[in-house]
Scaffold this motif. Structure first.
Motif, PDB file in Angstrom:
ATOM      1  N   ALA A  37       0.844  -1.211   0.000  1.00  0.00           N
ATOM      2  CA  ALA A  37       0.000   0.000   0.000  1.00  0.00           C
ATOM      3  C   ALA A  37       0.872   1.251   0.000  1.00  0.00           C
ATOM      4  N   MET A  38       1.956   1.217   0.771  1.00  0.00           N
ATOM      5  CA  MET A  38       2.848   2.376   0.816  1.00  0.00           C
ATOM      6  C   MET A  38       3.472   2.624  -0.553  1.00  0.00           C
ATOM      7  N   LEU A  39       3.917   1.573  -1.203  1.00  0.00           N
ATOM      8  CA  LEU A  39       4.524   1.732  -2.531  1.00  0.00           C
ATOM      9  C   LEU A  39       3.493   2.247  -3.540  1.00  0.00           C
ATOM     10  N   MET A  40       2.257   1.788  -3.404  1.00  0.00           N
ATOM     11  CA  MET A  40       1.212   2.241  -4.334  1.00  0.00           C
ATOM     12  C   MET A  40       0.862   3.700  -4.088  1.00  0.00           C
ATOM     13  N   ALA A  41       0.959   4.138  -2.826  1.00  0.00           N
ATOM     14  CA  ALA A  41       0.598   5.524  -2.492  1.00  0.00           C
ATOM     15  C   ALA A  41       1.428   6.517  -3.285  1.00  0.00           C
ATOM     16  N   TYR A  42       2.656   6.142  -3.564  1.00  0.00           N
ATOM     17  CA  TYR A  42       3.558   7.019  -4.320  1.00  0.00           C
ATOM     18  C   TYR A  42       2.945   7.390  -5.668  1.00  0.00           C
ATOM     19  N   GLU A  43       2.385   6.385  -6.357  1.00  0.00           N
ATOM     20  CA  GLU A  43       1.803   6.622  -7.681  1.00  0.00           C
ATOM     21  C   GLU A  43       0.404   7.245  -7.573  1.00  0.00           C
ATOM     22  N   VAL A  44      -0.341   6.804  -6.578  1.00  0.00           N
ATOM     23  CA  VAL A  44      -1.728   7.285  -6.427  1.00  0.00           C
ATOM     24  C   VAL A  44      -1.752   8.792  -6.152  1.00  0.00           C
ATOM     25  N   THR A  45      -0.691   9.287  -5.503  1.00  0.00           N
ATOM     26  CA  THR A  45      -0.654  10.708  -5.149  1.00  0.00           C
ATOM     27  C   THR A  45       0.125  11.537  -6.174  1.00  0.00           C
ATOM     28  N   ARG A  46       0.471  10.932  -7.295  1.00  0.00           N
ATOM     29  CA  ARG A  46       1.322  11.605  -8.280  1.00  0.00           C
ATOM     30  C   ARG A  46       0.738  12.924  -8.786  1.00  0.00           C
ATOM     31  N   ASP A  47      -0.606  13.009  -8.903  1.00  0.00           N
ATOM     32  CA  ASP A  47      -1.192  14.212  -9.501  1.00  0.00           C
ATOM     33  C   ASP A  47      -1.676  15.229  -8.457  1.00  0.00           C
ATOM     34  N   LEU A  48      -1.190  15.103  -7.220  1.00  0.00           N
ATOM     35  CA  LEU A  48      -1.593  16.108  -6.227  1.00  0.00           C
ATOM     36  C   LEU A  48      -1.103  17.486  -6.662  1.00  0.00           C
ATOM     37  N   PRO A  49      -1.961  18.503  -6.557  1.00  0.00           N
ATOM     38  CA  PRO A  49      -1.531  19.837  -6.982  1.00  0.00           C
ATOM     39  C   PRO A  49      -0.488  20.433  -6.020  1.00  0.00           C
ATOM     40  N   LEU A  50       0.431  21.206  -6.610  1.00  0.00           N
ATOM     41  CA  LEU A  50       1.483  21.857  -5.817  1.00  0.00           C
ATOM     42  C   LEU A  50       1.325  23.355  -5.906  1.00  0.00           C
ATOM     43  N   LYS A  51       1.813  24.071  -4.905  1.00  0.00           N
ATOM     44  CA  LYS A  51       1.876  25.541  -4.991  1.00  0.00           C
ATOM     45  C   LYS A  51       3.277  25.978  -4.577  1.00  0.00           C
ATOM     46  N   GLU A  52       3.653  27.131  -5.101  1.00  0.00           N
ATOM     47  CA  GLU A  52       4.994  27.615  -4.796  1.00  0.00           C
ATOM     48  C   GLU A  52       4.979  28.371  -3.474  1.00  0.00           C
ATOM     49  N   VAL A  53       5.990  28.128  -2.648  1.00  0.00           N
ATOM     50  CA  VAL A  53       6.163  28.886  -1.396  1.00  0.00           C
ATOM     51  C   VAL A  53       7.615  29.335  -1.331  1.00  0.00           C
ATOM     52  N   GLU A  54       7.843  30.320  -0.444  1.00  0.00           N
ATOM     53  CA  GLU A  54       9.230  30.728  -0.233  1.00  0.00           C
ATOM     54  C   GLU A  54       9.644  30.313   1.166  1.00  0.00           C
ATOM     55  N   ILE A  55      10.778  29.655   1.272  1.00  0.00           N
ATOM     56  CA  ILE A  55      11.303  29.286   2.589  1.00  0.00           C
ATOM     57  C   ILE A  55      12.754  29.750   2.676  1.00  0.00           C
ATOM     58  N   GLU A  56      13.290  29.696   3.888  1.00  0.00           N
ATOM     59  CA  GLU A  56      14.706  30.039   4.047  1.00  0.00           C
ATOM     60  C   GLU A  56      15.474  28.791   4.404  1.00  0.00           C
ATOM     61  N   THR A  57      16.413  28.424   3.572  1.00  0.00           N
ATOM     62  CA  THR A  57      17.326  27.337   3.941  1.00  0.00           C
ATOM     63  C   THR A  57      18.424  27.959   4.810  1.00  0.00           C
ATOM     64  N   PRO A  58      19.308  27.182   5.399  1.00  0.00           N
ATOM     65  CA  PRO A  58      20.425  27.787   6.151  1.00  0.00           C
ATOM     66  C   PRO A  58      21.324  28.644   5.265  1.00  0.00           C
ATOM     67  N   ILE A  59      21.194  28.503   3.951  1.00  0.00           N
ATOM     68  CA  ILE A  59      22.092  29.203   3.022  1.00  0.00           C
ATOM     69  C   ILE A  59      21.439  30.419   2.386  1.00  0.00           C
ATOM     70  N   ALA A  60      20.167  30.281   1.964  1.00  0.00           N
ATOM     71  CA  ALA A  60      19.535  31.352   1.188  1.00  0.00           C
ATOM     72  C   ALA A  60      18.026  31.164   1.169  1.00  0.00           C
ATOM     73  N   LYS A  61      17.344  32.207   0.635  1.00  0.00           N
ATOM     74  CA  LYS A  61      15.896  32.038   0.406  1.00  0.00           C
ATOM     75  C   LYS A  61      15.699  31.132  -0.795  1.00  0.00           C
ATOM     76  N   ALA A  62      14.623  30.319  -0.738  1.00  0.00           N
ATOM     77  CA  ALA A  62      14.371  29.410  -1.863  1.00  0.00           C
ATOM     78  C   ALA A  62      12.893  29.413  -2.186  1.00  0.00           C
ATOM     79  N   LYS A  63      12.612  29.497  -3.482  1.00  0.00           N
ATOM     80  CA  LYS A  63      11.230  29.270  -3.936  1.00  0.00           C
ATOM     81  C   LYS A  63      11.095  27.776  -4.150  1.00  0.00           C
ATOM     82  N   THR A  64      10.125  27.177  -3.488  1.00  0.00           N
ATOM     83  CA  THR A  64      10.009  25.728  -3.577  1.00  0.00           C
ATOM     84  C   THR A  64       8.528  25.355  -3.549  1.00  0.00           C
ATOM     85  N   ARG A  65       8.211  24.071  -3.645  1.00  0.00           N
ATOM     86  CA  ARG A  65       6.799  23.704  -3.831  1.00  0.00           C
ATOM     87  C   ARG A  65       6.302  22.779  -2.716  1.00  0.00           C
TER      88      ARG A  65
END
Ligand code: PRP
Ligand code: URA
Length: 209
Positions: A37-65
């Motif tokens: 079931a866990m392995l199948m979840a990877y594919e079943v959730t493939r089309d989940l929508p993403l949105k862009e956010v900005e976070i701060e890594t220890p190095i720099a700001k990053a736009k990520t999803r």
């Protein structure tokens, strides 16, 4: 017509072979169902929508999803669907869990409903129905109908082993539902069991036979 995804990843196929084996005992059967079931979840959730956010890594700001939009709910069909819940939750820990209780009358093979408890916001969620076995398809079709009566519009069905009869039944009755399976078997026998299948999933999962 909803899509039919047959997940032929080697790890999934290997584990499906192990659960088919009648010498696999309850403990291993339970662990393997969860892992598949866990392995199948990877594919079943493939089309989940993403949105862009900005976070701060220890190095720099990053736009990520990150995942956005409607969130997931999982709905095991009792009993055997329970065996798949933790596998999905290990990848989607925030998912809410509803339960639908159905058993197949051994004479008529018709599903009989005995329980239904869904998340209060089920209608706003993407719901994933879990059941290891899709045999005649009666149980899956009734579970989907029940969710639709509660206003749910986004439904996926995830099963481990399916008979062609069950796939056709769901596709004909609920053409809007995508089906994910790990194996499509040959046929049903006279008692409505999948051939070669794995026997009675609930009994093998809970050691009741
Ligand atoms: C099994 C299985 C499915 C159903 C599939 O449950 O887990 O829910 O049969 O058959 P169908 O596609 O012909 O409807 P069962 O009724 O044996 O109940 P259990 O999980 O409580 O053992
Ligand atoms: N339910 C099961 O548990 N196994 C089958 O093969 C068919 C229905």
């Amino acid at each position: 017509m909803g899509k039919l995804v047959v997940m032929d990843h080697p790890l999934i196929q290997h584990k499906i072979s192990l659960i088919r084996d009648k010498s696999t005992g309850t403990k291993d059967f339970r662990e393997l169902v969860e892992e598949i079931a866990m392995l199948m979840a990877y594919e079943v959730t493939r089309d989940l929508p993403l949105k862009e956010v900005e976070i701060e890594t220890p190095i720099a700001k990053a736009k990520t999803r990150v995942i956005s939009g409607k969130t997931i709910g999982i709905v095991p069909i009792l009993r055997a669907g329970l065996g798949m819940v933790n596998g999905i939750l290990s990848l989607v820990p925030a998912a809410k869990v509803g339960h639908i209780g159905l058993y197949r009358d051994p004479e008529t093979l018709q599903p009989v409903e005995y329980y239904c408890k869904l998340p209060a916001d089920a209608a706003e969620r993407d719901l994933i129905i879990l059941d290891p076995m899709l045999a005649t398809g009666g149980s899956a079709c009734d579970a989907i109908t029940l969710l639709k009566k509660h206003g749910v519009t986004s439904i996926k069905l995830v099963c481990l082993i399916a008979a062609p009869e069950g796939i056709s039944a769901v596709q004909n009755t609920h053409p809007d539902v995508d089906i994910y399976v790990a194996a499509v078997d040959e046929c049903l026998n006279d008692h409505g069991y999948i051939v070669p299948g794995l026997g009675d999933a609930g009994d093998r999962l809970f050691g009741t036979k």
